[in-house]
Design an enzyme around this catalytic site. Structure first.
Site, PDB file in Angstrom:
ATOM      1  N   MET A  54      -3.292  -2.389  -4.714  1.00  0.00           N
ATOM      2  CA  MET A  54      -4.457  -2.162  -3.869  1.00  0.00           C
ATOM      3  C   MET A  54      -4.071  -1.692  -2.476  1.00  0.00           C
ATOM      4  O   MET A  54      -4.685  -0.771  -1.923  1.00  0.00           O
ATOM      5  CB  MET A  54      -5.314  -3.421  -3.768  1.00  0.00           C
ATOM      6  CG  MET A  54      -6.556  -3.226  -2.900  1.00  0.00           C
ATOM      7  SD  MET A  54      -7.609  -4.684  -2.800  1.00  0.00           S
ATOM      8  CE  MET A  54      -8.309  -4.719  -4.449  1.00  0.00           C
TER       9      MET A  54
ATOM     10  N   LYS B 261     -19.970  19.502   1.819  1.00  0.00           N
ATOM     11  CA  LYS B 261     -20.526  18.347   1.122  1.00  0.00           C
ATOM     12  C   LYS B 261     -19.467  17.255   0.955  1.00  0.00           C
ATOM     13  O   LYS B 261     -18.270  17.489   1.148  1.00  0.00           O
ATOM     14  CB  LYS B 261     -21.067  18.769  -0.246  1.00  0.00           C
ATOM     15  CG  LYS B 261     -20.024  19.332  -1.194  1.00  0.00           C
ATOM     16  CD  LYS B 261     -20.650  19.756  -2.510  1.00  0.00           C
ATOM     17  CE  LYS B 261     -19.584  20.305  -3.452  1.00  0.00           C
ATOM     18  NZ  LYS B 261     -20.137  20.639  -4.780  1.00  0.00           N
TER      19      LYS B 261
ATOM     20  N   ARG C 265     -25.791  23.178 -15.920  1.00  0.00           N
ATOM     21  CA  ARG C 265     -26.135  22.025 -15.093  1.00  0.00           C
ATOM     22  C   ARG C 265     -27.489  22.329 -14.469  1.00  0.00           C
ATOM     23  O   ARG C 265     -28.524  22.045 -15.066  1.00  0.00           O
ATOM     24  CB  ARG C 265     -25.061  21.772 -14.026  1.00  0.00           C
ATOM     25  CG  ARG C 265     -23.715  21.346 -14.563  1.00  0.00           C
ATOM     26  CD  ARG C 265     -22.775  20.875 -13.464  1.00  0.00           C
ATOM     27  NE  ARG C 265     -22.775  21.749 -12.303  1.00  0.00           N
ATOM     28  CZ  ARG C 265     -21.929  21.662 -11.298  1.00  0.00           C
ATOM     29  NH1 ARG C 265     -21.000  20.728 -11.298  1.00  0.00           N
ATOM     30  NH2 ARG C 265     -21.985  22.488 -10.273  1.00  0.00           N
TER      31      ARG C 265
ATOM     32  N   TYR D 204       3.307  -4.323 -10.958  1.00  0.00           N
ATOM     33  CA  TYR D 204       2.502  -4.950 -11.996  1.00  0.00           C
ATOM     34  C   TYR D 204       2.869  -4.404 -13.371  1.00  0.00           C
ATOM     35  O   TYR D 204       3.017  -3.199 -13.569  1.00  0.00           O
ATOM     36  CB  TYR D 204       1.019  -4.692 -11.743  1.00  0.00           C
ATOM     37  CG  TYR D 204       0.446  -5.482 -10.591  1.00  0.00           C
ATOM     38  CD1 TYR D 204       0.400  -6.874 -10.630  1.00  0.00           C
ATOM     39  CD2 TYR D 204      -0.030  -4.833  -9.458  1.00  0.00           C
ATOM     40  CE1 TYR D 204      -0.119  -7.602  -9.573  1.00  0.00           C
ATOM     41  CE2 TYR D 204      -0.570  -5.548  -8.390  1.00  0.00           C
ATOM     42  CZ  TYR D 204      -0.602  -6.937  -8.466  1.00  0.00           C
ATOM     43  OH  TYR D 204      -1.128  -7.653  -7.408  1.00  0.00           O
TER      44      TYR D 204
END
Length: 366
Positions: free
Chosen positions: A304, A35, A131, A256
């Site tokens: 990024m 998956k 679940r 940053y």
């Protein structure tokens, strides 16, 4: 020159890990879980690499199964979450898929549908994960409904999912196993219970089928590694290069927000990889990487398209030097994706499945 970031996928390692899962449970069959694009490794190439060793494959939804069938994969395919609406049954029938069933409406839909041939169905019980699955007290009645409809369904199996099979504390695992075991004994039902950690560590959970997932890709799912889990081989190496170097004086900042401050005269390498590629932005200062096969540490926030690494103690680091974000370096050094995940306050699953499509996959072996 192309951007140097690439995900190298070792299909021989994938096959090794599958065979390990298979050999740990010689009286079980192992359905290979593919998956989420084979946990980010590439659905079709991984399926083809396992086609001659795995008797069945598992995906989350019919869309993933359709991709495999379109690629010529004829191996049985299990839908782990079953179908999401009754209209899917026609495609499940046509594609020859196996389906999980976890809700009464799905049983109703199956009994109202007339397939070309009976559909293999795996019935899920909620033994404590809370679940998907029937409550234990409702399971027998739904099983009986399906068992009586042998013109519509066949090959009934009992499934469940363990919440704590990765833990060193066995108490909740044993609680769930006792619930499922009692139901299986009452119904005489073959089971599919063992996920990756249970496959590795809990042979009492091995049933007619096991369903190894993340272990196939070389990630150790256990809370504490074992001699067996250490035999897993890394399948993905996320590899890039140094694209720039900076000389910093003590006290200068990087990235940053200026999160990282040089404690000494330092040499900083800029690497072509960032959160736009799927590398986790939450990576803390000190997150390990390999530069020329030597351990270094991230210095400053991930951007990024780039991240920065302290290579002060790697004098041969230069433009074009190999950088391994996780996986195996050219000199054989290994950096586990599990270790990287811990520095990102996450798990290997999110790192592997998070590698974005703009990162080319390059396949070897298989």
């Amino acid at each position: 020159m192309a951007r140097p970031l690439i995900a190298d996928i070792d299909l021989d390692a994938l096959r090794h890990n599958y065979c390990l899962a298979r050999d740990l449970a010689p009286h079980s069959r192992a359905v290979a879980v593919l998956k989420a694009d084979a946990y980010g490794h590439g659905l079709v190439p991984c399926a083809k690499a396992l086609a001659d060793v795995a008797p069945a494959l598992a995906v989350a939804c019919i869309e993933e199964a359709e991709v495999l069938r379109a690629a010529g994969i004829e191996t049985p395919i299990m839908l782990l979450e079953g179908f999401f609406e009754a209209a899917e049954l026609e495609r499940i029938d046509a594609l020859g898929l196996w389906s999980a069933v976890h809700s009464a409406w799905q049983v109703d839909a199956l009994l109202a549908y007339r397939p070309a041939r009976p559909l293999p169905i795996w019935v899920k019980v909620d033994s404590g994960m809370h679940r998907l699955g029937f409550p234990p007290e409702q399971l027998a009645a739904q099983w009986a409904r399906l068992a009586a409809a042998d013109d519509r369904v066949c090959d009934l199996h009992l499934m469940s999912h363990f919440a704590t099979a990765d833990s060193v504390d066995p108490s909740y695992f044993q609680y769930q196993l006792d619930i499922v075991g009692a139901i299986a004994d009452e119904l005489g039902a073959p089971t599919c219970l063992a996920n990756s950690p249970a496959t590795l560590a809990w042979p009492e959970a091995h049933g007619a089928w096991n369903r190894p997932g993340v272990m196939l890709y070389g990630s150790d799912p256990l809370e504490t590694a074992s001699d067996v889990s250490r035999r897993l081989a890394a399948v993905m190496t996320l590899r890039s290069e140094v694209i720039a170097l900076r000389e910093l004086q003590a006290g200068e900042l990087v990235g940053y927000g200026g999160r990282w401050r040089a404690a000494r005269r330092s040499r900083i390498a800029v690497v072509a990889a960032g959160y736009g590629d799927g590398y986790d932005r939450h990576a803390e200062d000190g997150t390990p990487v390999l530069v020329n096969g030597q351990r270094c540490a991230i210095a400053g926030k991930v951007s990024m398209d780039m991240l920065t690494v302290d290579v002060t103690d790697v004098p041969d680091a230069d433009i074009g030097s190999e950088v391994v974000l996780w996986g195996r370096a050219s000199n054989g050094a290994l950096l586990s994706v599990d270790e990287v995940a811990r520095h990102c306050a996450t798990i290997s699953y999110t790192l592997l499945t998070g590698v974005l499509p703009r990162v080319p996959r390059r396949y070897h072996g298989g």
